[in-house]
Design a protein around this motif. Structure first.
Motif, PDB file in Angstrom:
ATOM      1  N   MET A  23      -1.577  -0.077  13.197  1.00 55.79           N
ATOM      2  CA  MET A  23      -2.571  -0.646  12.284  1.00 55.79           C
ATOM      3  C   MET A  23      -2.752   0.177  11.017  1.00 55.79           C
ATOM      4  SD  MET A  23      -3.311  -3.522  13.434  1.00 55.79           S
ATOM      5  CE  MET A  23      -4.598  -3.925  12.263  1.00 55.79           C
ATOM      6  N   TYR A  24      -2.172   1.359  10.961  1.00 53.71           N
ATOM      7  CA  TYR A  24      -2.204   2.121   9.715  1.00 53.71           C
ATOM      8  C   TYR A  24      -1.290   1.492   8.662  1.00 53.71           C
ATOM      9  CZ  TYR A  24      -4.664   6.102  11.845  1.00 53.71           C
ATOM     10  OH  TYR A  24      -5.590   6.916  12.443  1.00 53.71           O
ATOM     11  N   THR A  25      -0.220   0.852   9.119  1.00 54.71           N
ATOM     12  CA  THR A  25       0.815   0.401   8.180  1.00 54.71           C
ATOM     13  C   THR A  25       1.354  -0.978   8.536  1.00 54.71           C
ATOM     14  OG1 THR A  25       2.416   1.643   9.505  1.00 54.71           O
ATOM     15  CG2 THR A  25       1.595   2.716   7.513  1.00 54.71           C
ATOM     16  N   PHE A  26       0.569  -1.807   9.198  1.00 59.55           N
ATOM     17  CA  PHE A  26       1.068  -3.102   9.650  1.00 59.55           C
ATOM     18  C   PHE A  26       1.531  -3.973   8.486  1.00 59.55           C
ATOM     19  CE2 PHE A  26       1.088  -6.979  12.244  1.00 59.55           C
ATOM     20  CZ  PHE A  26       1.541  -6.484  13.457  1.00 59.55           C
ATOM     21  N   GLN A  27       0.934  -3.750   7.303  1.00 55.82           N
ATOM     22  CA  GLN A  27       1.323  -4.557   6.141  1.00 55.82           C
ATOM     23  C   GLN A  27       2.751  -4.297   5.696  1.00 55.82           C
ATOM     24  OE1 GLN A  27      -0.787  -2.002   6.336  1.00 55.82           O
ATOM     25  NE2 GLN A  27      -1.579  -1.398   4.342  1.00 55.82           N
ATOM     26  N   ALA A  28       3.412  -3.306   6.297  1.00 54.73           N
ATOM     27  CA  ALA A  28       4.829  -3.088   5.999  1.00 54.73           C
ATOM     28  C   ALA A  28       5.674  -4.293   6.387  1.00 54.73           C
ATOM     29  CB  ALA A  28       5.337  -1.848   6.739  1.00 54.73           C
ATOM     30  N   LEU A  29       5.172  -5.123   7.308  1.00 55.11           N
ATOM     31  CA  LEU A  29       5.917  -6.326   7.688  1.00 55.11           C
ATOM     32  C   LEU A  29       6.151  -7.234   6.488  1.00 55.11           C
ATOM     33  CD1 LEU A  29       4.261  -7.233  11.112  1.00 55.11           C
ATOM     34  CD2 LEU A  29       6.342  -5.926  10.697  1.00 55.11           C
ATOM     35  N   GLN A  49       0.854  -1.180   0.000  1.00 55.10           N
ATOM     36  CA  GLN A  49       0.000   0.000   0.000  1.00 55.10           C
ATOM     37  C   GLN A  49       0.893   1.234   0.000  1.00 55.10           C
ATOM     38  OE1 GLN A  49      -1.181   2.633   2.062  1.00 55.10           O
ATOM     39  NE2 GLN A  49      -3.370   2.809   1.627  1.00 55.10           N
ATOM     40  N   GLU A  50       0.422   2.286  -0.642  1.00 54.08           N
ATOM     41  CA  GLU A  50       1.287   3.449  -0.873  1.00 54.08           C
ATOM     42  C   GLU A  50       1.693   4.183   0.401  1.00 54.08           C
ATOM     43  OE1 GLU A  50      -0.927   2.651  -4.692  1.00 54.08           O
ATOM     44  OE2 GLU A  50      -1.480   2.787  -2.568  1.00 54.08           O
ATOM     45  N   THR A  51       0.853   4.160   1.432  1.00 53.78           N
ATOM     46  CA  THR A  51       1.244   4.779   2.693  1.00 53.78           C
ATOM     47  C   THR A  51       2.519   4.139   3.234  1.00 53.78           C
ATOM     48  OG1 THR A  51      -1.090   5.172   3.205  1.00 53.78           O
ATOM     49  CG2 THR A  51       0.466   5.337   5.030  1.00 53.78           C
TER      50      THR A  51
END
Length: 548
Positions: A441-447, A49-51
């Motif tokens: 939780m805004y950017t947890f997918q960074a993992l 995601q772009e964030t």
């Protein structure tokens, strides 16, 4: 040599020494992403995601002091990244942001995903433009690089239509020009500044990240000691002064203007360096300084000097060079009595220094105490701990320049991607990102990105099962309006459903532990630091906010 613009822009980025492109792919960027497969010197760092992409790019740019390349997908991708770009703009991160669009020939059609990308980007960037001539693609990118890196640094945006990049490009690849803006003001003006600061009985220094950007930490410490002046951070998110220096008092300028006013109102001489005053969400509308206070403001950013409040002398100059010159002039400007008073103030602050951080018996303190004992001296920390930042900075204070970073600009979610960006910049260092349960939780997918690209950053979720900062802020709101304390609004509560951060992390392929009690701390820290792989700790510092 003629080649498609898609290849030409990649060659330009490589010539400028750009090792990574952070992004999330889309259809209108597919041409240059396909061309990227033929180049080994520019690696695409995939985010979901772009964030996240913007947060990692921001962390990388901050940790290197070099431009970071961020690729976004048309208007929808730019929209997703707006919050993080605002953060980068407020923090002067040199991001070069590119976004594709369907093409110039479709401009009149108002088609799917059509948007005025330049208009969208302008409020959150230093410079925004769109390339429409295939003969000016590389020239425009070099201008963007130069602008991003020229003080005051900041993010820039270039829209790249697909048909412009598909066209043949014969532009030569030339290295971008980065300007050296280090400068000192006229010596007589520095002498005037020294005279304004001399003789102060209650001197004060307000500093921000302009000091760090110039490398002026030693010069700042020397001037502070000459004056015996307390130093407060304002828009302070990097190591501008060793946090354990006896004259460093903490940070101002987060939420309420009266906090800053109470600190500065009695000062008779104020030195402001590398920041603006004041960056609170609710700043004081009246001048918080004494009417007779002598105020000297030094910054490379002329816009920030006297932006909100008048000053006695403003110097548009490099903080490091100017502080060094100021120190020399203070040698003659300070009287014997000034030196004696400065030494007394410094000695008083040294005597107040605690021998060790306070131990309140909490799980958070137990964890931080153990972590501080196990990490190397040159550990790199990204602090988005917010309401847990006090204990964090007591046990792991920012001491080494370039080794401590904190959130800036107000966007949540920077802790995890910021740590990933820092670890990419410094793969041999131990890097730990602290964040809260809400912010994470805004950017947890960074993992996912950390695992995919083998980025061994560590992550700590300070989990109080609430937006605790909002609880504290609304209590202040109630006090200001004589509203009795009562139940916090339910949207501030994150206790139901319970967020299993360890389990979510494991779903991304990250080893993780939940820590509920002090007896788990030692093994958890040891396990987290055992290797150079991503690792996450869900630190349950409270069992939810008090809703009573």
């Amino acid at each position: 040599m003629a080649r498609q613009g898609n290849a030409a822009i990649i060659e330009q980025f490589i010539a400028d020494g750009i090792p990574y492109m952070f992004g999330n792919p889309g259809t209108v960027e597919q041409g240059f992403l396909d061309a990227l497969e033929d180049y080994d010197d520019l690696q695409y760092i995939l985010t979901l995601q772009e964030t996240v992409a913007a947060g990692i790019a921001d962390g990388y740019a901050r940790a290197t002091g070099r431009p970071a390349l961020l690729q976004l997908h048309s208007g929808v991708g730019l929209g997703n990244a707006i919050g993080m770009l605002y953060q980068a703009k407020r923090g002067h991160s040199p991001l070069v942001v590119i976004a594709g669009e369907a093409g110039v020939r479709y401009e009149a059609m108002d088609a799917q995903m059509a948007a005025d990308l330049v208009a969208m980007a302008k409020p959150v960037t230093k410079y925004a433009t769109r390339v429409t001539d295939p003969k000016s693609v590389l020239r425009t990118l070099r201008r963007a690089m130069k602008t991003a890196m020229t003080a005051p640094r900041g993010p820039v945006f270039v829209a790249l239509p697909l048909d412009v990049l598909d066209a043949l490009n014969e532009e030569p690849v030339l290295r971008s020009t980065f300007l050296d803006t280090r400068s000192a003001p006229i010596d007589s003006l520095v002498e005037q500044a020294a005279q304004l600061l001399a003789g102060a009985e209650q001197p004060l220094i307000l500093v921000g990240d302009g000091v760090s950007a110039s490398g002026g930490q030693d010069e700042l410490a020397a001037v502070a000691e000459q004056l015996g002046a307390d130093v407060w951070g304002v828009d302070f998110s990097e190591v501008n002064l060793d946090a354990r220096h006896p004259l460093y008092r903490g940070q101002l300028g987060h939420m309420f203007g009266e906090v800053s006013e109470n600190v500065v109102k009695d000062a008779d001489a104020v030195l402001i360096v590398g920041t603006y005053v004041f960056p609170e969400v609710f700043p004081q509308l009246t001048d918080p300084f004494r009417g007779d206070a002598r105020i000297v403001h030094i910054d490379l950013d002329s816009y920030e000097i006297a932006k909100n409040h008048p000053v006695s002398l403003g110097l548009v100059a490099d903080p490091k060079a100017t502080l060094a010159a100021l120190g020399r002039h203070l040698e003659t400007a300070l009287s014997a009595a000034d030196r004696e008073n400065a030494a007394r103030r410094l000695a008083t602050r040294r005597a107040e220094q605690p021998a060790r951080p306070a131990d309140d018996g909490s799980l958070l303190t137990a964890f931080l105490k153990e972590l501080a004992a196990q990490v190397p001296e040159d550990v790199m920390v990204f602090d988005e701990a917010l309401t847990s930042a006090g204990p964090l900075n007591a046990h792991l204070p920012g001491r080494l320049p370039g080794h401590w970073f904190s959130t800036r600009g107000g966007s949540l979610g920077v802790g995890i991607p910021g740590a990933i960006g820092i670890k990419l910049a410094h793969p041999d260092k131990t890097v730990i990102g602290f964040t809260g349960d809400g912010g994470s939780m805004y950017t947890f997918q960074a993992l996912y990105t950390a695992v995919r690209h083998g980025v061994g950053a560590k992550f700590v979720i300070c989990n109080n099962r609430s937006y605790k900062l909002l609880d504290l802020n609304i209590e202040q709101y109630w006090r200001e309006r004589d509203i009795p304390l009562h139940r916090h609004p339910t949207p501030f509560d994150l206790a139901d459903p319970d967020l299993g951060f360890a389990e979510i992390a494991q779903g991304f392929g990250v080893d993780a532990l939940r820590v509920d009690s002090p007896d788990q701390v030692g093994d958890a820290v040891k396990r987290m630091l055992a290797d150079d792989k991503p690792f996450l700790i869900d630190l349950r510092i409270t069992e939810g906010a008090d809703r009573g």
